[in-house]
Motif scaffolding. Structure first.
Motif, PDB file in Angstrom:
ATOM      1  N   PRO A 151       0.820  -1.213   0.000  1.00 28.48           N
ATOM      2  CA  PRO A 151       0.000   0.000   0.000  1.00 28.48           C
ATOM      3  C   PRO A 151       0.849   1.256   0.000  1.00 28.48           C
ATOM      4  N   GLY A 152       0.493   2.211  -0.855  1.00 25.44           N
ATOM      5  CA  GLY A 152       1.227   3.460  -0.940  1.00 25.44           C
ATOM      6  C   GLY A 152       2.465   3.319  -1.802  1.00 25.44           C
ATOM      7  N   SER A 153       3.367   4.282  -1.671  1.00 23.67           N
ATOM      8  CA  SER A 153       4.567   4.297  -2.511  1.00 23.67           C
ATOM      9  C   SER A 153       5.863   4.165  -1.726  1.00 23.67           C
ATOM     10  N   TYR A 158       7.966  -5.492   3.210  1.00 27.21           N
ATOM     11  CA  TYR A 158       7.494  -6.627   3.999  1.00 27.21           C
ATOM     12  C   TYR A 158       6.022  -6.487   4.382  1.00 27.21           C
ATOM     13  N   ASP A 159       5.371  -5.414   3.901  1.00 21.73           N
ATOM     14  CA  ASP A 159       3.924  -5.243   4.032  1.00 21.73           C
ATOM     15  C   ASP A 159       3.217  -5.572   2.731  1.00 21.73           C
ATOM     16  N   GLY A 160       3.868  -6.299   1.840  1.00 21.88           N
ATOM     17  CA  GLY A 160       3.268  -6.632   0.559  1.00 21.88           C
ATOM     18  C   GLY A 160       2.049  -7.515   0.715  1.00 21.88           C
ATOM     19  N   VAL A 161       1.081  -7.332  -0.186  1.00 16.94           N
ATOM     20  CA  VAL A 161      -0.148  -8.135  -0.143  1.00 16.94           C
ATOM     21  C   VAL A 161      -0.449  -8.811  -1.477  1.00 16.94           C
ATOM     22  N   LEU A 162       0.278  -8.463  -2.531  1.00 19.98           N
ATOM     23  CA  LEU A 162       0.076  -9.082  -3.842  1.00 19.98           C
ATOM     24  C   LEU A 162       1.435  -9.601  -4.331  1.00 19.98           C
ATOM     25  N   PRO A 163       1.800 -10.809  -3.922  1.00 17.12           N
ATOM     26  CA  PRO A 163       3.176 -11.292  -4.141  1.00 17.12           C
ATOM     27  C   PRO A 163       3.587 -11.424  -5.600  1.00 17.12           C
ATOM     28  N   PHE A 164       2.604 -11.557  -6.525  1.00 18.34           N
ATOM     29  CA  PHE A 164       2.934 -11.743  -7.932  1.00 18.34           C
ATOM     30  C   PHE A 164       3.105 -10.423  -8.679  1.00 18.34           C
ATOM     31  N   ALA A 165       2.713  -9.314  -8.073  1.00 20.26           N
ATOM     32  CA  ALA A 165       2.713  -8.025  -8.758  1.00 20.26           C
ATOM     33  C   ALA A 165       3.901  -7.185  -8.310  1.00 20.26           C
ATOM     34  N   PRO A 166       4.893  -6.934  -9.185  1.00 22.55           N
ATOM     35  CA  PRO A 166       5.986  -6.047  -8.794  1.00 22.55           C
ATOM     36  C   PRO A 166       5.450  -4.655  -8.474  1.00 22.55           C
ATOM     37  N   GLU A 167       5.962  -4.058  -7.418  1.00 24.48           N
ATOM     38  CA  GLU A 167       5.484  -2.768  -6.939  1.00 24.48           C
ATOM     39  C   GLU A 167       5.389  -1.745  -8.080  1.00 24.48           C
ATOM     40  N   SER A 168       4.182  -1.223  -8.306  1.00 24.59           N
ATOM     41  CA  SER A 168       3.937  -0.350  -9.451  1.00 24.59           C
ATOM     42  C   SER A 168       4.561   1.027  -9.295  1.00 24.59           C
ATOM     43  N   SER A 169       4.785   1.499  -8.057  1.00 19.52           N
ATOM     44  CA  SER A 169       5.415   2.808  -7.882  1.00 19.52           C
ATOM     45  C   SER A 169       6.884   2.784  -8.292  1.00 19.52           C
ATOM     46  N   PHE A 426      19.318   4.338   7.792  1.00 19.59           N
ATOM     47  CA  PHE A 426      18.304   3.593   7.056  1.00 19.59           C
ATOM     48  C   PHE A 426      17.176   3.356   8.041  1.00 19.59           C
ATOM     49  N   LEU A 427      16.101   4.107   7.878  1.00 19.16           N
ATOM     50  CA  LEU A 427      14.999   4.117   8.835  1.00 19.16           C
ATOM     51  C   LEU A 427      13.874   3.197   8.380  1.00 19.16           C
ATOM     52  N   PHE A 428      13.022   2.860   9.313  1.00 18.53           N
ATOM     53  CA  PHE A 428      11.828   2.082   8.977  1.00 18.53           C
ATOM     54  C   PHE A 428      10.790   3.038   8.413  1.00 18.53           C
ATOM     55  N   PHE A 429      10.306   2.760   7.179  1.00 16.58           N
ATOM     56  CA  PHE A 429       9.332   3.666   6.574  1.00 16.58           C
ATOM     57  C   PHE A 429       8.178   2.889   5.943  1.00 16.58           C
ATOM     58  N   THR A 430       6.997   3.509   5.997  1.00 13.12           N
ATOM     59  CA  THR A 430       5.776   2.965   5.406  1.00 13.12           C
ATOM     60  C   THR A 430       4.969   4.134   4.844  1.00 13.12           C
ATOM     61  N   ASP A 431       3.851   3.809   4.213  1.00 13.81           N
ATOM     62  CA  ASP A 431       2.971   4.836   3.651  1.00 13.81           C
ATOM     63  C   ASP A 431       1.526   4.489   3.975  1.00 13.81           C
ATOM     64  N   HIS A 432       1.282   4.233   5.267  1.00 15.04           N
ATOM     65  CA  HIS A 432      -0.074   3.938   5.709  1.00 15.04           C
ATOM     66  C   HIS A 432      -0.797   5.242   6.075  1.00 15.04           C
ATOM     67  N   HIS A 433      -2.111   5.139   6.208  1.00 13.32           N
ATOM     68  CA  HIS A 433      -2.904   6.332   6.453  1.00 13.32           C
ATOM     69  C   HIS A 433      -3.951   6.063   7.536  1.00 13.32           C
ATOM     70  N   ALA A 434      -4.511   7.172   8.044  1.00 13.66           N
ATOM     71  CA  ALA A 434      -5.612   7.138   9.016  1.00 13.66           C
ATOM     72  C   ALA A 434      -5.234   6.295  10.232  1.00 13.66           C
ATOM     73  N   GLU A 435      -6.149   5.435  10.683  1.00 18.25           N
ATOM     74  CA  GLU A 435      -5.948   4.694  11.926  1.00 18.25           C
ATOM     75  C   GLU A 435      -4.750   3.758  11.850  1.00 18.25           C
TER      76      GLU A 435
END
Length: 588
Positions: A151-153, A158-169, A426-435
């Motif tokens: 999710p996000g860019s 390690y938060d991947g949810v679609l293992p067959f799809a290379p990250e589109s961003s 090298f920090l831990f980064f994600t692109d989650h939103h809201a709660e």
């Protein structure tokens, strides 16, 4: 080679149509909805499958409609048009014109691994542009952190949810193939880090129509365990591994945290299917991350394992840290390092600090069965502030340890920027939103509550927010590293050591075995290996602040590298503080 036959997902057929298949045992009906709004019902089959074929060329966007109302991406999507919740895209892997189709890979013993995060390099095209510099340094394999659509860019992967799809961003499947193709043209292997032990927290819809994909009776740190007892689940992940190796022609996979997979026979099956599928003569390598140190897997189709034991004891010796898992390595650290160099794993059945036996005997394995590193994404990024080792250790001692890393018979892995002595975190980064963003930020900070430095809640509030764009930006390597003398010196050291490895060590690695490894004094060890041509490699390492005595090398041995050592003094048996000497003696 013919295209990989799949049971899951969308596959373009010889007649130009596309076959769709979804395992959805908890639903009544499934329809394929195209981006054009056209609807194509799938037919219910045995064991919860829904299958159908329609006119749908490569490039078409589609998704599944479950029981007339729930719209979801294909869990085996091979590309996404718009992040994890959007339309999937039909991909025809036969369409890419490989420029180096004759590439057969490289033998494992030639591996010098370089772990990198594609997003921090500017996507697939950015990594491709960087390849000549890595090849010139002496790297022979790049290892890409997970590419599965997340999710996000911004995400470690390690938060991947679609293992067959290379990250589109990061770019398109064609751009990823171009990166791999260019790497092969430069003699570089490509490894992909795959995550088969869990899905990320945002964008995984499997539980809505396929509850049997998971086990309600077994929980992991990420939720319900994946149920590898089921054939459909095993096929899903085996087909994913084969996609990377056959459709993208990568040279190997690094399997993340396999200790969290409850059915280890699945791993043996995966390895067997991989080796049966690749064409004869092609080198394909499967590498494990396995906290349980299950040495038996390294004789059941797996090539090597990340040697966290080796990293952890070297880190403890270099920094003096002993909190967290370093507590298992800080006591009697020098003897543990000697054991690592002589036998591979440190924990081979001994109890850890938790009182549980960990590991299996490993002394029978060759040194190349172990991947050694001083830094990687975990060991840097899982620190609260992402400090690299250069910020934590004496630099002379670090240079000595680097010589051990690059000249020992274990397979070395570098972490991006290490070769320049980079100081950027090298920090831990994600692109989650809201709660979810709040939960990730709070959870990340609370991970460090048991550390003395972060016991105070106000101090923990200073730990960078994973979701802030600035956290990602701070982790990017600057473009001017090569123009600064400090970084040039580090790069020159890595280049010198890798040149020695390629000329003097790698040709002799097949058949190498540890001979002996002993403690010289606190913080100092001497290790010897018999190489495949019966020559003798010896490394004398002193990470302490005191001079130690060492038996001088025989006059017949060539000293091929020293750091912090006066040659004359070394010949008399002196190994100064924070130094290393490496010698090679020809076979009698």
């Amino acid at each position: 080679m013919p295209p990989l036959a799949r049971t899951h997902g969308a596959q373009v057929q010889e007649d130009g149509t596309t076959r769709f298949a979804l395992w959805a045992p908890d639903c009544r009906e499934v329809t394929v909805e195209l981006v054009s709004n056209a609807l194509h019902p799938l037919q219910a089959q045995a064991d919860g499958w829904f299958v159908g074929t329609c006119e749908c060329p490569a490039g078409t966007g589609y998704r599944f409609v479950i029981d007339g109302h729930l719209r979801v991406p294909d869990p085996a999507s091979q590309a996404q048009l718009d992040d994890v919740h959007g339309f999937s895209q039909v991909v025809d892997h036969r369409a890419y014109p490989w420029r180096h189709a004759e590439w057969q890979g490289r033998p494992w013993h030639e591996s010098v691994l370089y772990e990198l995060h594609v997003g921090l390099f500017g996507g697939y095209a950015g990594v491709e542009q960087h390849l000549p510099l890595l090849a010139g340094l002496g790297i022979t394999a790049i290892e890409l952190m997970p590419l599965a659509e997340f999710p996000g860019s911004r995400n470690w992967g390690y938060d991947g949810v679609l293992p067959f799809a290379p990250e589109s961003s990061y770019g398109t499947p064609e751009q990823l193939k171009s990166l791999i193709d260019s790497a092969h043209g430069l003699g570089l292997m490509v490894f992909v880090d795959v995550v088969y032990n869990h899905f990320g927290p945002d964008g995984n819809y499997l539980g809505n129509y396929s509850r049997d994909f998971f086990r309600s009776d077994v929980q992991t740190p990420w939720g319900a365990a994946i149920d590898f007892r089921r054939r459909q689940v095993r096929d899903y992940f085996c087909e994913n591994a084969l996609m990377w190796l056959l459709d993208y022609r990568v040279d190997g996979l690094r399997l993340d945290a396999v200790h969290a997979i409850g059915e280890p026979d699945f791993l043996v099956e995966l390895a067997s299917r991989v080796h049966a599928a690749v064409e004869p003569g092609r080198h394909v390598h499967l590498v494990l991350e396995n906290e349980d140190n299950n040495a038996r897997l390294l004789q059941q189709g797996f090539t090597a394992q990340w040697n966290d034991d080796g990293h952890n004891v070297l880190h403890a010796l270099l920094t003096g840290e002993r909190e967290g898992y370093y507590g298992d390595f800080a006591d009697d650290a020098t003897a543990k390092l000697a054991r690592c160099l002589g036998e591979g794993f440190i924990y081979q059945g001994q109890n850890s600090r938790h009182g549980c036996a960990r590991g299996e005997p490993s002394a029978h394995l060759p040194p190349t069965a172990f991947v050694l590193f001083l830094q990687n994404h975990d060991q840097v990024g899982n620190r609260a502030f992402g400090e690299r080792l250069i910020e934590l250790a004496d630099e002379d001692a670090l240079r000595a340890a680097t010589a051990l890393l690059l000249l020992s018979p274990m397979v070395p892995l570098l972490f991006m920027g290490e070769e320049w002595g980079a100081r950027q975190p090298f920090l831990f980064f994600t692109d989650h939103h809201a709660e979810l963003a709040d939960l990730v930020r709070i959870g990340r900070r609370n991970e460090f509550a048991d550390f003395a430095l972060y016991a105070d809640a106000e101090v923990r509030e200073t730990i960078p927010d994973p979701n802030a764009p600035a956290t990602f930006a701070r982790s990017q390597l600057p473009e001017n590293l090569s123009s600064q003398v400090e970084h040039q010196n580090w790069h020159a050291l890595y280049q010198q050591l890798l040149d020695l490895r390629h000329r003097l060590i790698i040709p002799r690695l097949p058949g190498a075995r540890a001979l002996k490894s002993e403690v010289l004094a606190e913080g100092a060890v001497s290790a010897q290996w018999t190489l495949g041509d019966r020559s003798l490699l010896r490394i004398d390492l002193n990470l302490s602040a005191s001079n130690v005595w060492v038996s001088p090398p025989p006059t017949s041995a060539a000293v091929i590298f020293v750091w912090g050592v006066d040659s004359a003094g070394y010949q008399l048996g002196t190994l100064p503080a924070r130094s290393v000497a490496v010698s090679l003696e020809a076979a009698p």
